[in-house]
Design a protein around this motif. Structure first.
Motif, short mmCIF file in Angstrom:
data_model
loop_
_atom_site.label_atom_id
_atom_site.label_comp_id
_atom_site.label_asym_id
_atom_site.label_seq_id
_atom_site.Cartn_x
_atom_site.Cartn_y
_atom_site.Cartn_z
N VAL A 1 145.22 19.96 -47.50
CA VAL A 1 144.24 20.10 -48.57
C VAL A 1 142.86 20.37 -47.97
N SER A 2 142.08 21.17 -48.65
CA SER A 2 140.69 21.41 -48.27
C SER A 2 139.79 21.01 -49.43
N VAL A 3 138.69 20.36 -49.09
CA VAL A 3 137.80 19.84 -50.12
C VAL A 3 136.36 20.24 -49.79
N GLY A 4 135.61 20.59 -50.81
CA GLY A 4 134.18 20.84 -50.68
C GLY A 4 133.41 19.69 -51.31
N LEU A 5 132.56 19.04 -50.52
CA LEU A 5 131.72 17.93 -51.02
C LEU A 5 130.28 18.39 -51.05
N VAL A 6 129.65 18.29 -52.22
CA VAL A 6 128.24 18.66 -52.37
C VAL A 6 127.45 17.40 -52.69
N VAL A 7 126.55 17.03 -51.79
CA VAL A 7 125.65 15.90 -52.03
C VAL A 7 124.34 16.51 -52.53
N ALA A 8 124.09 16.33 -53.83
CA ALA A 8 123.04 17.09 -54.49
C ALA A 8 121.86 16.20 -54.89
N ALA A 9 120.66 16.72 -54.73
CA ALA A 9 119.46 16.02 -55.16
C ALA A 9 119.41 15.95 -56.68
#
Length: 493
Positions: free
Chosen positions: A353-361
């Motif tokens: 599995v591949s995952v994209g994590l976005v830590v957003a302001a």
């Protein structure tokens, strides 16, 4: 005889979302439409091979495999009728709650009811043939654009604002006067009908018809009219509403790697239907029984988990603070993702599995975050799959990103030591900044990267493992981005 059915747009429909409520609504509608196709097919004697589980809350995948003959014209009519029912219920509900207006918008609603979706269908003697036929048909255009006169919605900026007089706007209409009416209409919608938690007060939000539908299907009276007893939604919004003021949040999107290849080679041809059904059942059960419970209620929510495809949000630990930092999310998110490979393997299928994590302001619009989630997931797959892509997204759209194979993630980030043996990521961050300002990485960047990894990640076999899994040409960027992303997510200063 097998029949394969799908429809579009899916990602585009979901990503035009400003609020978590819009995401739930968009996901719910997609699941509701897919579920309706399956149930109609069963009524006509077809067997639903995939998806194995029909559940609008959990998320029913939009690619459907049936055993039996389900004619295209019949399937499309029933699919469109279900969507038109949603449109009609929403429109009539507004008209009933705000009877003071003279509505001239039915034609616009009907246009969206008829032309919002592309419908794809294929058949074959085997599942593979039906899928191939479906893929061939997808190359053909099945889309009609809807034109309009006047201003666009504040959410997507692409579709017309839904208001009671939208059908009477002419080229000579004065847009200033129309805008005044639109503002008053949305104020009434917020105050009288839906409530301010659904539509921002004072007419600040002006939505298009599909955006309004996504918002409205999360409202219990509407859901009840559609035959849905309960959606797991309101408590989630209440949790998030506490964090609306300048807080960082983490959003992740992922799916299995090379699923098509696995289905072709990993399932015996003589039991293709049974194997596909078991596969679908395993992934749906994983989403419902493993993935969803793995996030505590005070940590985040899984927004949808349809098969191997999932989307979720992580928010900071509850405190009385009105603000949070990227490191607050980093602690929660990384701790959870360190265990994610073990969670993933619980479905029992031999796929990665591949995952994209976005830590957003806090100031980044919701629709932008979803777009970045998709890009970050693609970034992880492009870099080799079976890994986590991390993007730190700032207000204004600038971002930093880094990727890491799952088996290196925890050992790399937790083994960091500064020159005093502490966890202050400022040291490596400042060293990287100094070396970049002197253009040092242009002269033997790979050797400098190895030296930095040896200094700041000692007493481990990190360097040798990194050299095996990260391409030499990527090593310099990988090390630089590790320092920068690590500073934003892991620093304890």
């Amino acid at each position: 005889m097998f029949t394969a059915i799908s429809f579009a747009p899916v990602q585009g429909f979901i990503e035009r979302s400003r609020k978590l409520r819009d995401l739930y609504g968009g996901s719910f509608i997609l699941s509701y439409l897919a579920k309706s196709i399956c149930e109609k097919a069963k009524e006509r004697g077809c067997e639903v091979v995939s998806p194995a589980l029909l559940n609008v809350v959990q998320g029913t995948p939009n690619q459907i495999i049936l055993r039996g003959n389900y004619p295209r014209q019949l399937a499309k009519e029933e699919f469109i009728n279900t969507w038109k029912t949603i449109c009609r219920v929403c429109r009539e509900w507004i008209e009933a709650r705000l009877p003071q207006y003279t509505y001239s918008w039915k034609r616009d609603w009907d246009l969206w009811g008829n032309y919002a979706w592309e419908f794809f269908w294929g058949q074959g003697d085997t599942i593979s043939q039906a899928r191939q036929n479906l893929t061939d048909n997808k190359r053909k255009r099945d889309w009609v654009g809807i034109n309009w006169k006047g201003e666009s919605s504040t959410l997507s900026g692409a579709d017309a604002i839904a208001w009671y007089g939208m059908g009477s706007v002419s080229p000579t209409s004065r847009l200033g006067e129309i805008n005044d009416k639109v503002v008053v209409f949305y104020k009434r919608l917020a105050e009288t009908a839906l409530g301010e938690s659904f539509i921002e007060p004072e007419g600040r939000e002006q939505l298009s018809i599909p955006e309004l539908i996504k918002r409205m299907v999360t409202y219990y009276p509407i859901a009840n009219k559609l035959g849905i007893d309960r959606l797991d939604i309101p408590s989630s919004f209440a949790d998030l509403s506490r964090w609306e003021e300048n807080v960082w949040t983490g959003w992740f999107q992922g799916d299995g790697d090379r699923i098509g290849e696995f289905l072709q080679k990993g399932i015996p041809k003589d039991r293709e239907a049974e194997g596909l059904h078991e596969f679908s059942q395993a992934l749906m059960d994983w989403g419902d029984k493993v993935l969803r419970p793995s996030l505590a209620e005070d940590q985040g929510r899984i927004i949808y988990a349809g098969g191997d495809d999932f989307l979720g949000v992580i928010f900071p630990e509850k405190t009385n603070k009105k603000e949070s930092k990227s490191t607050d999310i980093g602690k929660v998110a990384l701790t959870w993702f360190y265990e994610f490979p073990n969670l993933w393997r619980k479905h029992g299928k031999d796929i990665t599995v591949s995952v994209g994590l976005v830590v957003a302001a806090g100031g980044v619009p919701q629709r932008d975050i979803i777009q970045h989630c998709r890009e970050t997931e693609k970034y992880a797959k492009d870099k080799g799959k079976d890994r986590l892509g991390i993007r730190v997204l700032f207000n204004g759209g600038n971002y930093l990103q880094w990727h890491c194979p799952w088996n290196l993630l925890q050992s790399t980030l937790t083994s960091y030591r500064d020159r005093q043996g502490g966890k202050n990521w400022n040291h490596v961050y400042e060293d990287i900044a100094t070396l970049e300002s002197r253009h040092a990485f242009q002269r033997g960047g790979e050797q400098i990267s190895k030296a930095l990894l040896s200094v700041y990640f000692p007493n481990t076999d990190i360097l040798s493992r990194v050299e095996k899994q990260i391409k030499p040409a990527d090593l310099t960027d990988w090390t630089i981005n590790l320092a920068k992303v690590g500073w934003h997510l892991c620093s304890d200063t």
